[in-house]
Design a protein around this motif. Structure first.
Motif: not given
Length: 400
Positions: A350-356
């Motif tokens: 269920e991965v959705c938000p990502v931030a580098r």
């Protein structure tokens, strides 16, 4: 959800509901460390989430802190939060640690929040418009061209004119959130928008790039998707001073909605997350990614079926660049190079938000957090506190 009958305007009712949630749930149990930004190794992520899948679940805006642990690795906690009247979506950071959150489309609120003091500033949409979930800080060239702009600058918000379904860009004072002007987005359903930090070919620095999702919207249909045969998605570039159209680009398949954006400054490439709206089996194998170099759009190459749904997009933490697209309907993160060639995937439920964050990615799936430095690296980040049922929304934003 029960519909309440009241003589109060809906926005006044939502203000009351938000205040009630604040009184009942408060922030007393959360500790926002004001000096965390100067503490080595601590990362802060602006986020939106809800307490569970129920329609009655409480929605929140807040800050997650990811802290290094003495034995190695990291752990995360909720450092601050404030209740929302309805579901939130995108977030923009401002100088001084302030955050601006936009309601999920079709939304009617915009919130500026200072986590350190819990100071709140709300703006409510007029009846013939709705917010479309995203906000961005304009370049100085835009602020200088707008009469009435304060020293805090200008915010862009994506909006829809509910009278004709056409997209609008609101120009708002970043301090008061008051609307100063409005531009047309030259398409329907504008979603994420991004300000170019430097010139790109003939496009000047500060150019506003807008993802027109292309899905018709009416006040009576809400989030229901109607008249998909008339979809007309596009990517547009607008002049930073006056909003005039500088360019417009379209994909060959009008059922590919252009949704989310990430800018690779080193390679001057825009990564684009797509969401397919086909009525048949084509949706399952539809591309979820494209890149733009200022002149043309290039669709993903050699991509396997990924349910036709890209949740969010971020620059990959790799020396060679590229992009990562979260795929919550396929339980993975898809990796692409700067020419849109598919490189492979990393599993995460269920991965959705990502931030580098420099040489790593923070990724949220369900109520869990993972750290990645490459496609093959994966380290779970445990929660410092008990977390039950929490569901992250699409986007995180790294705070400075």
């Amino acid at each position: 959800m029960t519909v309440l009958s009241t003589s109060l305007p809906r926005r006044a009712l939502l203000r009351g509901l938000g205040a009630s949630a604040m009184g009942a749930l408060g922030l007393a149990e959360l500790s926002f460390a004001k000096d965390a930004g100067s503490t080595a190794g601590i990362s802060r992520l602006a986020a939106v989430w809800r307490d569970g899948p129920s329609a009655m679940a409480q929605d929140w805006a807040g800050v997650l802190e990811v802290l290094p642990q003495a034995g190695g690795g990291h752990a995360w906690r909720m450092a601050a939060r404030t209740p929302l009247p309805t579901r939130g979506h995108g977030v923009q950071t401002l100088p001084g640690g302030q955050l601006v959150f936009a309601a999920r489309r079709p939304g009617d609120w915009l919130l500026r929040w200072q986590p350190e003091t819990d100071a709140l500033q709300w703006a409510w949409m007029q009846e013939d418009r709705c917010f479309n979930g995203h906000v961005a800080l304009a370049a100085q060239a835009t602020a200088q061209a707008q009469a009435g702009a304060g020293r805090s600058g200008i915010l862009f918000t994506t909006e829809t004119d509910l009278e004709d379904s056409q997209g609008c860009i609101g120009l708002r004072d970043a301090a008061s959130l008051q609307k100063l002007a409005e531009w047309r987005s030259h398409g329907m359903d504008p979603h994420e928008l991004l300000v170019l930090p430097a010139a790109l070919g003939s496009l000047p620095a500060g150019t506003l790039v807008v993802a027109n999702g292309g899905i018709p919207t009416q006040s009576e249909t809400g989030r229901s998707k109607k008249w998909l045969d008339s979809m007309d998605p596009s990517l547009v570039a607008l002049h930073p001073a006056d909003g005039r159209l500088l360019g417009q680009w379209k994909l060959p398949d009008p059922r590919l909605s252009i949704r989310h954006l990430a800018w690779d400054a080193a390679r001057q490439r825009l990564g684009i997350a797509l969401q397919a709206e086909h009525d048949d089996a084509r949706r399952h194998s539809a591309p979820i990614f494209a890149v733009w170099d200022g002149q043309r759009l290039l669709l993903a190459q050699d991509q396997p079926p990924l349910a036709g749904y890209g949740g969010s997009v971020e620059c990959a933490p790799l020396a060679q660049g590229g992009f990562v697209v979260s795929c919550p309907k396929s339980d993975c993160m898809a990796w692409f190079d700067a020419q849109a060639r598919y490189l492979g995937s990393s599993p995460q439920s269920e991965v959705c938000p990502v931030a580098r964050d420099g040489g790593r990615l923070w990724a949220g799936g369900g109520h869990g957090v993972a750290e990645r430095t490459s496609r093959s690296s994966d380290q779970a980040v445990p929660a410092l506190d008990t977390v039950t049922g929490l569901m992250f929304d699409n986007h995180w934003r790294l705070m400075g």
